[in-house]
Enzyme design. Structure first.
Site, PDB file in Angstrom:
ATOM      1  N   ASP A  13      10.774   5.953  17.491  1.00  6.94           N
ATOM      2  CA  ASP A  13      10.756   4.517  17.821  1.00  6.94           C
ATOM      3  C   ASP A  13      11.972   4.108  18.648  1.00  6.94           C
ATOM      4  O   ASP A  13      12.379   2.949  18.627  1.00  6.94           O
ATOM      5  CB  ASP A  13      10.690   3.649  16.552  1.00  6.94           C
ATOM      6  CG  ASP A  13       9.526   4.017  15.656  1.00  6.94           C
ATOM      7  OD1 ASP A  13       8.394   4.057  16.163  1.00  6.94           O
ATOM      8  OD2 ASP A  13       9.750   4.271  14.457  1.00  6.94           O
ATOM      9  N   HIS A  41       4.125   4.734  21.528  1.00  5.19           N
ATOM     10  CA  HIS A  41       4.974   4.203  22.597  1.00  5.19           C
ATOM     11  C   HIS A  41       4.374   2.880  23.055  1.00  5.19           C
ATOM     12  O   HIS A  41       3.156   2.755  23.171  1.00  5.19           O
ATOM     13  CB  HIS A  41       5.021   5.135  23.815  1.00  5.19           C
ATOM     14  CG  HIS A  41       5.504   6.508  23.535  1.00  5.19           C
ATOM     15  ND1 HIS A  41       6.592   6.769  22.737  1.00  5.19           N
ATOM     16  CD2 HIS A  41       5.063   7.721  23.953  1.00  5.19           C
ATOM     17  CE1 HIS A  41       6.785   8.072  22.692  1.00  5.19           C
ATOM     18  NE2 HIS A  41       5.868   8.675  23.409  1.00  5.19           N
TER      19      HIS A  41
END
EC number: 6.3.4.4
Length: 424
Positions: A13, A41
């Site tokens: 992340d 993503h």
């Protein structure tokens, strides 16, 4: 072939999608090396927000061909669902620019069911998986009973192997909330449309051996690596540099740059040790301002200060040639910002460069911090390094020095595609 590899340096992340999107504009080929639809993503492109899971982010560039490599595990329904979502948002022709290695493994709905059962059996010792079936799929691969993507095209072989898997899991767990006939029926339809996407990876890559720009997109991050991460609170694949080289048969001498993506603070989703985690108003503020929710699971991310020990460890394994520091703007309103510079282990040992292999020991370390002054001004959308507040530049340069001089070449200053400082 000149190869650039983008890797997550923390627990995922970090914001790898934006730098991948930016670099893919000059790339001929973009490859995913490992993982599956557990990755996530987000890329903001104009008025559209794109969420990527199994597909390479290079699909946003109309001139970039994309490969899902041999080290991945592919959930076929998610592959087609994600493709359809991208094309609905205007990425027409994306389906003609994405291919899957025939040696990649098939992540089945059966694996997702088993994932939930395995987590339930762990009780209070849950790993905190995404529930997508990634672990069971890689387990079947390692046990040599998995199904490869190329085998989908052989109907009899595919059905025999799937029935064998289902039989084995029923012997282990008893009754399953799963119907093997339903999955077989779904694959009869997928088989009709999947064929054009399946390639022999080595032959495919040979066609691009003279390409000046090949981009490898890492999934997850080093601290989730099966060998080097915070085991057992990790994913089931090799998420670092070594995994990329192995999965895509890369010539190490062709690698021109290795970009480590690091968030300006630290986050983690799921269970496991997190030394710099802030279970206080600072952690809450990072979570709120940074909108820290997982792209794949929607789970609230745990938040803490930047951890130099963790990043030095990551650097030693992945050998970054440059860094992309993301989400600097999230720190705009902090009076002071802390950076973890050392761990004090339970036996009193002090370490600055490595982390204990034992997750229980790591969970008990005390973090030694230094405190830097905040900048208390807006950095959102800043495009030039010299336009950043002096204290923001000092923070970045402290991180560079702490990581042995690895340059921070890119700095994320907001969610938009062009909210990025390039220090080239």
């Amino acid at each position: 072939m000149g190869v650039t590899i983008v890797l997550g340096s923390q627990w995922g992340d970090e914001g790898k999608g934006k730098i991948t999107d930016m670099l893919s504009q000059q790339a001929t080929l973009c490859c995913r090396a490992a993982g599956g639809h557990n990755a996530g993503h987000t890329i903001v492109h104009g008025s559209n927000t794109y969420d990527f899971h199994i597909l390479p982010s290079g699909l946003i560039s109309p001139s970039c061909v994309n490969l899902i490599g041999a080290g991945t595990v592919v959930h076929v329904p998610s592959f087609f669902k994600e493709l359809a979502a991208l094309e609905e948002k205007g990425l027409q022709g994306a389906s003609k620019r994405v291919f899957i290695a025939d040696r990649a493994h098939v992540c089945l709905d059966l694996h997702s069911v088993v994932d939930g059962l395995e987590e339930a059996r762990l009780g209070g010792r849950k790993v905190g998986t995404t529930g997508k079936g990634i672990g069971p799929c890689y387990s079947d691969k390692a046990a040599r009973r998995g199904i490869r993507v190329g085998e989908i095209l052989d109907e009899a072989l595919f059905e025999r192997k799937l029935r064998n898997l289902e039989s084995g899991y029923r012997a282990r767990f008893g009754d399953l909330e799963y119907n093997v006939e339903d999955e077989i029926t779904r694959f009869k339809e997928y088989r009709k449309i999947l064929g054009p996407h399946i390639v022999d990876q080595l032959a495919f890559l040979q066609k691009y051996k003279d390409s000046p720009n090949t981009l490898v997109e890492g999934a997850n991050a080093l601290m989730l690596d099966l060998d080097h991460g915070t085991y057992p609170f990790v994913t089931s694949s090799s998420t670092g540099l070594g995994g990329a080289v192995q999965a895509l048969s890369l010539n190490p001498t062709s690698i021109s740059s290795i970009i480590g993506v690091v968030k300006a603070y630290t986050t983690r989703v799921g269970s496991g040790p997190f030394p710099s985690e802030q279970l206080n108003e600072f952690g809450d503020k990072l979570q709120s301002v940074g909108r820290e929710f997982g792209v794949t699971t929607g789970r609230r991310r745990r938040c803490g200060w930047f951890d130099l020990v963790l990043c030095r460890y990551s650097q030693a394994i992945n050998h970054y040639t440059a860094l992309n520091l993301t989400k600097l703007d999230v720190l705009d309103d902090f009076d002071e910002i802390k950076v973890g510079v050392a761990y004090i282990l339970p036996d009193g040992t002090r370490t600055e460069n490595t982390i204990p292999a034992d997750a229980e020991v790591l969970d008990k370390v005390q973090v030694e911090y230094i405190t830097l002054p905040g900048w208390k001004s807006n950095t959102m959308g800043v495009k030039k390094y010299e336009d950043l507040p002096a204290n923001a530049r000092a923070y970045i340069e402290y991180i560079e020095r702490g990581l042995g001089g690895v340059p921070v070449k890119w700095i994320g200053t907001g969610p938009a595609r062009d909210d990025m400082i390039c220090r080239e």
